[in-house]
Motif scaffolding. Structure first.
Motif, PDB file in Angstrom:
ATOM      1  N   HIS A 110      -1.466   1.836  13.813  1.00 38.33           N
ATOM      2  CA  HIS A 110      -1.828   1.287  12.506  1.00 38.33           C
ATOM      3  C   HIS A 110      -2.966   0.284  12.698  1.00 38.33           C
ATOM      4  N   GLU A 111      -4.098   0.615  12.068  1.00 41.03           N
ATOM      5  CA  GLU A 111      -5.296  -0.227  12.160  1.00 41.03           C
ATOM      6  C   GLU A 111      -5.680  -0.486  13.618  1.00 41.03           C
ATOM      7  N   TYR A 120       4.092   5.793   6.357  1.00 41.53           N
ATOM      8  CA  TYR A 120       3.504   5.020   5.268  1.00 41.53           C
ATOM      9  C   TYR A 120       4.276   5.299   3.981  1.00 41.53           C
ATOM     10  N   LYS A 123       2.185   6.056  -2.953  1.00 39.84           N
ATOM     11  CA  LYS A 123       1.657   5.583  -4.227  1.00 39.84           C
ATOM     12  C   LYS A 123       1.697   6.760  -5.186  1.00 39.84           C
ATOM     13  N   GLU A 137      -0.808   8.186   0.236  1.00 36.25           N
ATOM     14  CA  GLU A 137      -0.235   7.272   1.215  1.00 36.25           C
ATOM     15  C   GLU A 137      -0.620   5.833   0.901  1.00 36.25           C
ATOM     16  N   ASP A 138       0.358   4.972   0.954  1.00 31.11           N
ATOM     17  CA  ASP A 138       0.132   3.540   0.794  1.00 31.11           C
ATOM     18  C   ASP A 138       0.036   2.920   2.189  1.00 31.11           C
ATOM     19  N   LYS A 139      -1.189   2.721   2.663  1.00 32.25           N
ATOM     20  CA  LYS A 139      -1.400   2.258   4.026  1.00 32.25           C
ATOM     21  C   LYS A 139      -1.344   0.746   4.170  1.00 32.25           C
ATOM     22  N   SER A 140      -0.953   0.071   3.096  1.00 33.77           N
ATOM     23  CA  SER A 140      -0.850  -1.387   3.187  1.00 33.77           C
ATOM     24  C   SER A 140       0.412  -1.828   3.916  1.00 33.77           C
ATOM     25  N   THR A 141       1.438  -0.983   3.915  1.00 34.36           N
ATOM     26  CA  THR A 141       2.704  -1.330   4.580  1.00 34.36           C
ATOM     27  C   THR A 141       3.151  -0.178   5.461  1.00 34.36           C
ATOM     28  N   THR A 142       3.846  -0.516   6.523  1.00 34.01           N
ATOM     29  CA  THR A 142       4.404   0.495   7.427  1.00 34.01           C
ATOM     30  C   THR A 142       5.926   0.397   7.407  1.00 34.01           C
TER      31      THR A 142
END
Length: 402
Positions: A110-111, A120, A123, A137-142
């Motif tokens: 991740h990042e 992920y 959304k 995919e909501d890549k703000s949280t894992t």
């Protein structure tokens, strides 16, 4: 020429020719004597003293595709024993916020940094024209994936309460490896649970068919005469009916008020009753030749009953061939159950089988958008092909002239 040979010639007798020399592959350090038996090596003695089943196992091991497919089938049947542990969710658990959700991928980084197995989040938006759910995919949280963990509760084989799973989603996360269906149920969990039903239908069905084929075919082959004629005409009548329409007619005759368990056993009995004629003919043809052998005649002269002669002497002599033939019949039963359930005339919810899952994917518009609903066909294809390769290997291994 020895003195004994000279005496025989003098008496007018024909001299006995010396035995043939040993085969080329027999190696002996001693000079060859035609009247002295050759000693077998340890490897030769092991081969000549091996039983039928050991020889069959040795031949099967050389058939690599059969060994690989046999290992895969063994793995699949072991999975059916622990379906509740393998599946991350119960087969009936609904996630109403994730209806028709696509499969989630398992990520490790991740990042740019290693996080470990995680997914992920989703959304969800709606298409303003078609009102279709669109997931990204909501890549703000894992959401880390936990292994050998406590998760959703279940009843192991309907008897023991448990919560242990092989893999679980993290708190607040999801683990939809193969997406969800129209009710938000996890497709991977449902396929794992469905394997228990679809695979055991073939085993129970072939067990019943095996018993019927042995008994009826044994009676026809041993007694012959008018008994054989009646049984053969009955087999010809049964085999003259097209199988699929007959399956449909018998399945439709099952009462709708029956419980799912009764429907399961009803479908199994229907499949077995239509599969035994082929096995019965194989048993009959073998017994017609074996009943004239010396060991069968000796057993009859010693007062053995026909049931004992058939069950203890004749059938065991070609049991390996029968097992190989039965193995090739299991995939046809699995396909028959899948076809009936797909057409809505086989197993019905709440029982879950691969055919029931495919029945929910009959709408071409749904399949065109939500392609993962067709994924239950993948284990069907893999299992059928594995049974075919494994059955071919068993049949070749059981053939003494192969």
């Amino acid at each position: 020429m020895t003195a004994m040979d000279e005496a025989r010639q003098a008496a007018g007798a024909v001299a006995t020719p010396p035995p043939a020399p040993p085969p080329a592959h027999v190696v002996s350090k001693e000079p060859w004597d035609p009247y002295v038996a050759e000693k077998l090596t340890a490897e030769q003695e092991r081969f000549y003293m091996a039983g039928q089943w050991k020889l069959m196992w040795w031949r099967l091991r050389r058939h690599k595709p059969a060994v690989i497919c046999g290992g895969f089938l063994l793995f699949m049947y072991l999975v059916t024993l622990v379906s509740e542990i393998i599946a991350p969710y119960d087969q009936h658990t609904r996630h109403i916020r994730h209806i028709f959700a696509p499969p989630q991928g398992i990520h490790l980084f991740h990042e740019g940094s290693f996080v470990g197995p995680f997914t992920y989040g989703y959304k969800m938006e709606r298409d303003p024209d078609t009102l279709q759910r669109i997931y990204t995919e909501d890549k703000s949280t894992t959401h880390p994936v936990r292994f050998f963990c406590l998760g959703e509760s279940y009843e192991f084989w309907g008897l023991i309460e448990g919560r242990f799973h092989l893999a679980c989603p993290s708190e607040g996360g999801t683990l939809f490896l193969l997406g969800t269906d129209r009710l938000g149920r996890d497709m991977f969990s449902r396929i794992v649970y469905a394997a228990r039903i679809s695979l055991t239908v073939g085993l129970f069905g072939i067990s019943l068919s095996f018993v019927l084929g042995l008994v009826i075919g044994g009676i026809a082959g041993y007694y012959g005469g008018w008994i054989d004629n009646i049984i053969q005409r009955a087999i010809e009548i049964i085999k003259s009916f097209p199988h699929l329409p007959l399956w449909l007619a018998l399945s439709a005759a099952l009462p709708v008020t029956w419980s799912p368990l009764l429907v399961y056993f009803g479908i199994t009995i229907i499949l077995a009753l239509l599969d035994w004629p082929g096995l019965a003919r194989a048993v009959r043809s073998k017994l017609l030749s074996l009943r004239e052998e010396d060991f069968a005649t000796a057993a009859a002269l010693m007062g053995a009953s026909p049931q004992r002669i058939i069950g203890r002497h004749l059938i065991p002599s070609f049991m390996s061939h029968l097992i190989a033939s039965a193995t090739l019949s299991i995939p046809s039963m699995i396909l028959a159950e899948t076809a009936l359930s797909f057409l809505g005339l086989g197993l019905r919810p709440p029982i879950t089988s691969w055919g029931v899952l495919l029945n929910e994917a009959t709408d071409i518009n749904v399949v065109a958008v939500n392609w993962w609903l067709m994924l239950p066909v993948v284990p069907v294809i893999l299992v059928i092909l594995s049974f075919q390769f494994f059955g071919d290997g068993l049949r070749d291994a059981a053939d003494p002239y192969h």
